[in-house]
Design an enzyme around this catalytic site. Structure first.
Site, PDB file in Angstrom:
ATOM      1  N   ASP A  30       4.547  -0.259  -1.141  1.00 10.99           N
ATOM      2  CA  ASP A  30       4.744  -1.462  -1.947  1.00 10.99           C
ATOM      3  C   ASP A  30       4.933  -2.668  -1.012  1.00 10.99           C
ATOM      4  O   ASP A  30       5.629  -2.579   0.003  1.00 10.99           O
ATOM      5  CB  ASP A  30       5.968  -1.291  -2.864  1.00 10.99           C
ATOM      6  CG  ASP A  30       6.004  -2.324  -3.977  1.00 10.99           C
ATOM      7  OD1 ASP A  30       5.818  -1.933  -5.148  1.00 10.99           O
ATOM      8  OD2 ASP A  30       6.203  -3.518  -3.680  1.00 10.99           O
ATOM      9  N   ILE A  31       4.333  -3.783  -1.392  1.00  9.82           N
ATOM     10  CA  ILE A  31       4.393  -4.989  -0.556  1.00  9.82           C
ATOM     11  C   ILE A  31       5.794  -5.615  -0.544  1.00  9.82           C
ATOM     12  O   ILE A  31       6.150  -6.342   0.379  1.00  9.82           O
ATOM     13  CB  ILE A  31       3.321  -6.007  -1.041  1.00  9.82           C
ATOM     14  CG1 ILE A  31       2.894  -6.956   0.057  1.00  9.82           C
ATOM     15  CG2 ILE A  31       3.772  -6.748  -2.292  1.00  9.82           C
ATOM     16  CD1 ILE A  31       1.646  -7.759  -0.275  1.00  9.82           C
ATOM     17  N   ASN A  87       6.464   1.706 -15.034  1.00  5.46           N
ATOM     18  CA  ASN A  87       6.787   0.611 -15.945  1.00  5.46           C
ATOM     19  C   ASN A  87       5.587   0.348 -16.845  1.00  5.46           C
ATOM     20  O   ASN A  87       4.466   0.190 -16.362  1.00  5.46           O
ATOM     21  CB  ASN A  87       7.131  -0.653 -15.148  1.00  5.46           C
ATOM     22  CG  ASN A  87       8.417  -0.499 -14.355  1.00  5.46           C
ATOM     23  OD1 ASN A  87       9.386   0.071 -14.841  1.00  5.46           O
ATOM     24  ND2 ASN A  87       8.427  -0.994 -13.121  1.00  5.46           N
ATOM     25  N   VAL A  96       1.745  -5.467 -12.760  1.00  5.62           N
ATOM     26  CA  VAL A  96       0.341  -5.195 -12.415  1.00  5.62           C
ATOM     27  C   VAL A  96      -0.234  -4.254 -13.475  1.00  5.62           C
ATOM     28  O   VAL A  96       0.208  -3.104 -13.609  1.00  5.62           O
ATOM     29  CB  VAL A  96       0.215  -4.555 -11.013  1.00  5.62           C
ATOM     30  CG1 VAL A  96      -1.248  -4.250 -10.702  1.00  5.62           C
ATOM     31  CG2 VAL A  96       0.801  -5.470  -9.940  1.00  5.62           C
ATOM     32  N   HIS A 100       0.501   2.720 -12.506  1.00  5.17           N
ATOM     33  CA  HIS A 100       1.032   3.077 -11.188  1.00  5.17           C
ATOM     34  C   HIS A 100       2.389   3.731 -11.334  1.00  5.17           C
ATOM     35  O   HIS A 100       3.127   3.477 -12.285  1.00  5.17           O
ATOM     36  CB  HIS A 100       1.120   1.859 -10.271  1.00  5.17           C
ATOM     37  CG  HIS A 100       1.862   0.689 -10.855  1.00  5.17           C
ATOM     38  ND1 HIS A 100       1.277  -0.198 -11.715  1.00  5.17           N
ATOM     39  CD2 HIS A 100       3.139   0.271 -10.692  1.00  5.17           C
ATOM     40  CE1 HIS A 100       2.155  -1.126 -12.072  1.00  5.17           C
ATOM     41  NE2 HIS A 100       3.313  -0.860 -11.457  1.00  5.17           N
ATOM     42  N   HIS A 102       5.930   4.310  -9.169  1.00  7.58           N
ATOM     43  CA  HIS A 102       6.721   3.971  -7.995  1.00  7.58           C
ATOM     44  C   HIS A 102       7.403   5.242  -7.495  1.00  7.58           C
ATOM     45  O   HIS A 102       8.055   5.946  -8.283  1.00  7.58           O
ATOM     46  CB  HIS A 102       7.836   2.968  -8.348  1.00  7.58           C
ATOM     47  CG  HIS A 102       7.355   1.638  -8.845  1.00  7.58           C
ATOM     48  ND1 HIS A 102       7.373   0.500  -8.064  1.00  7.58           N
ATOM     49  CD2 HIS A 102       6.856   1.250 -10.045  1.00  7.58           C
ATOM     50  CE1 HIS A 102       6.911  -0.525  -8.773  1.00  7.58           C
ATOM     51  NE2 HIS A 102       6.599  -0.101  -9.980  1.00  7.58           N
TER      52      HIS A 102
HETATM   53  P1  5GP Z   1       5.399  -3.156 -11.599  1.00  7.21           P
HETATM   54  O1  5GP Z   1       6.420  -4.262 -11.633  1.00  7.21           O
HETATM   55  O2  5GP Z   1       4.118  -3.551 -12.294  1.00  7.21           O
HETATM   56  O3  5GP Z   1       5.917  -1.835 -12.067  1.00  7.21           O
HETATM   57  O4  5GP Z   1       5.068  -2.925 -10.064  1.00  7.21           O
HETATM   58  C1  5GP Z   1       4.081  -3.595  -9.368  1.00  7.21           C
HETATM   59  C2  5GP Z   1       4.393  -3.435  -7.905  1.00  7.21           C
HETATM   60  O5  5GP Z   1       3.247  -3.799  -7.161  1.00  7.21           O
HETATM   61  C3  5GP Z   1       5.527  -4.338  -7.419  1.00  7.21           C
HETATM   62  O6  5GP Z   1       6.574  -3.528  -6.893  1.00  7.21           O
HETATM   63  C4  5GP Z   1       4.884  -5.218  -6.349  1.00  7.21           C
HETATM   64  O7  5GP Z   1       5.715  -5.449  -5.242  1.00  7.21           O
HETATM   65  C5  5GP Z   1       3.654  -4.416  -5.978  1.00  7.21           C
HETATM   66  N1  5GP Z   1       2.515  -5.210  -5.542  1.00  7.21           N
HETATM   67  C6  5GP Z   1       1.993  -6.306  -6.166  1.00  7.21           C
HETATM   68  N2  5GP Z   1       0.931  -6.767  -5.499  1.00  7.21           N
HETATM   69  C7  5GP Z   1       0.764  -5.938  -4.428  1.00  7.21           C
HETATM   70  C8  5GP Z   1      -0.197  -5.917  -3.358  1.00  7.21           C
HETATM   71  O8  5GP Z   1      -1.109  -6.728  -3.258  1.00  7.21           O
HETATM   72  N3  5GP Z   1      -0.043  -4.920  -2.440  1.00  7.21           N
HETATM   73  C9  5GP Z   1       0.963  -3.990  -2.523  1.00  7.21           C
HETATM   74  N4  5GP Z   1       1.006  -3.059  -1.561  1.00  7.21           N
HETATM   75  N5  5GP Z   1       1.868  -3.989  -3.524  1.00  7.21           N
HETATM   76  C10 5GP Z   1       1.766  -4.955  -4.457  1.00  7.21           C
END
Ligand code: 5GP
Ligand code: ZN
Length: 114
Positions: A30-31, A87, A96, A100, A102
């Site tokens: 994760d970024i 999520n 996103v 996915h 985590h």
């Molecule tokens: P969500 O909040 O949708 O469950 O998680 C999306 C995750 O994607 C977040 O933890 C965010 O930090 C990660 N993320 C968003 N854009 C990127 C990216 O371009 N590269 C990586 N490696 N992670 C990303």
């Protein structure tokens, strides 16, 4: 899918720090890590969330879990414990819209989730 960050990561248009890959899933760090170990495991095919899965595609979640098991062992959190989180939608804070999981570990987590 056009304009999907995670599809672009799968096809290499956006760089990522890959942890694992097979025919069905990809995994990368994760970024914005929220734990010492924070990896995202995604299906290579685009699904917005589990709501888009059907009887013919739901096995991708099993493949994600099997990948998570391998990654947890590889990164040394299988014995200490780890959390798998998906999520879905607004109230869960999904940012996103590509399914996915985590994988988070390396510290203690509170429950219930915030
Ligand atoms: P969500 O909040 O949708 O469950 O998680 C999306 C995750 O994607 C977040 O933890 C965010 O930090 C990660 N993320 C968003 N854009 C990127 C990216 O371009 N590269 C990586 N490696 N992670 C990303
Ligand atoms: Zn996508």
């Amino acid at each position: 899918m056009d304009n999907c960050i995670f599809c672009k990561i799968v096809n290499g248009e956006i760089p990522s720090k890959k942890v694992y890959e097979d025919d069905s899933v990809a995994a990368f760090y994760d970024i914005e890590p929220q734990a010492p170990v924070h990896v995202l495991i995604i299906p290579k095919a685009h699904f917005a969330s589990t709501l888009d899965l059907g009887a013919d595609t739901a096995q991708v979640v099993g493949n994600m879990v099997l990948a998570a098991n391998k990654i947890a062992k590889e990164l040394g959190v299988d014995e200490s414990g780890f959390r798998l989180v998906m999520n879905m939608g607004r109230d869960a804070g999904q940012t996103v819209p590509h399914l996915h999981m985590h994988l988070m570990g390396g510290r203690s987590f509170s429950w219930p989730a915030g």
